[in-house]
Scaffold this motif. Structure first.
Motif: not given
Length: 267
Positions: A65-80, A94-101, A109-114
């Protein structure tokens, strides 16, 4: 009559053209099969010279497959988070890096690194395995496995992306009492393909693996299978990247060959 004869001539010409095209395709197909057979034989001989057995059927001719980058999606994290924690979800950042639910059922808790972690209080009567399977199916975690030894339920699965497995992107579950702890890596669906760099073919990946094996002296005696997949790389501050990779299956475990660098790592 002339019109009828012209029509028959046209039909005959079209039939001859079709026969020619079928013959041409058959010749090309046979040539391709012969080329593949030769590649298999050469690789088998190359491995045999290093006292390694390579199953000819293991040599893949798939395109990675082709390689590439992934863009963080807070809405999808919220769905999980909502799938894990249920209704009444609240969140903070927290500064748009860590999202807590949080909800009455627990927290996530979700971090920017996935990476993410969650603790979920299951309602009485909830089938833990069924709950975990549902989460995995909804968010594309495949190869689900579960165990219940000594009264301890655990489960896990591997994320797939565009139908390719991502072996180092997993989700795991462990039940202690009524609390289910969940941890793993979340991949968003937003994907931007990288440049036109040509990924390694299976033959090149096997050659890279053989070179690495000679240097390391790993206790491997046979290669039984191989398939294309992805590996994910991420940091807390950088975007996640998906790198096309060849997974090489041996009698001593799995090895991964980076399709861009040729680097070989043990699974």
């Amino acid at each position: 009559m002339q019109s009828s004869r012209l029509k028959n001539i046209i039909i005959l010409i079209l039939a001859l053209v079709n026969i020619f095209l079928l013959g041409s395709l058959s010749v090309r197909k046979n040539a391709q099969l012969e080329t593949r057979r030769q590649v298999q034989e050469q690789l088998v001989a190359l491995f045999s010279a290093s006292d390694l057995t390579l199953d000819p059927k293991a040599v893949s001719f798939q395109t990675p497959p082709s390689g590439g980058t992934l863009t963080r999606d807070a809405d999808q994290e919220r769905q999980l988070a909502a799938a894990l924690l249920g209704k009444g979800l609240s969140h903070s950042s927290q500064s748009g890096v860590i999202y807590s639910y949080e909800s009455d059922a627990g927290a996530a808790v979700f971090s920017a690194g996935g990476s993410f972690d969650a603790a979920v209080l299951l309602e009485n009567g909830t089938d833990a395995e069924r709950f975990c399977r549902k989460i995995c199916k909804q968010f594309q975690y495949d190869s689900f496995t579960a165990a219940n030894e000594y009264g301890q339920f655990t489960a896990g699965a591997v994320r797939s992306f565009d139908s390719y497995p991502v072996p180092n992107c997993t989700i795991s579950f462990a039940l202690q009492g009524d609390t289910l702890t969940v941890s793993g890596t979340f991949l968003p669906s937003a994907f931007s393909a990288a440049g036109e760099e040509e990924p390694l073919s299976a033959a090149a990946a096997l050659t890279a693996f053989l070179g690495s094996h000679r240097e390391s002296g790993a206790v491997v005696s046979a290669v039984t299978d191989m398939y294309p997949c992805y590996t994910v790389q991420s940091t807390s501050a950088a975007a996640m990247t998906l790198t096309p990779t060849w997974c090489i299956c041996t009698d001593f475990g799995l090895y991964y060959v980076n399709c861009y660098t040729g680097a070989v790592t043990r699974g």
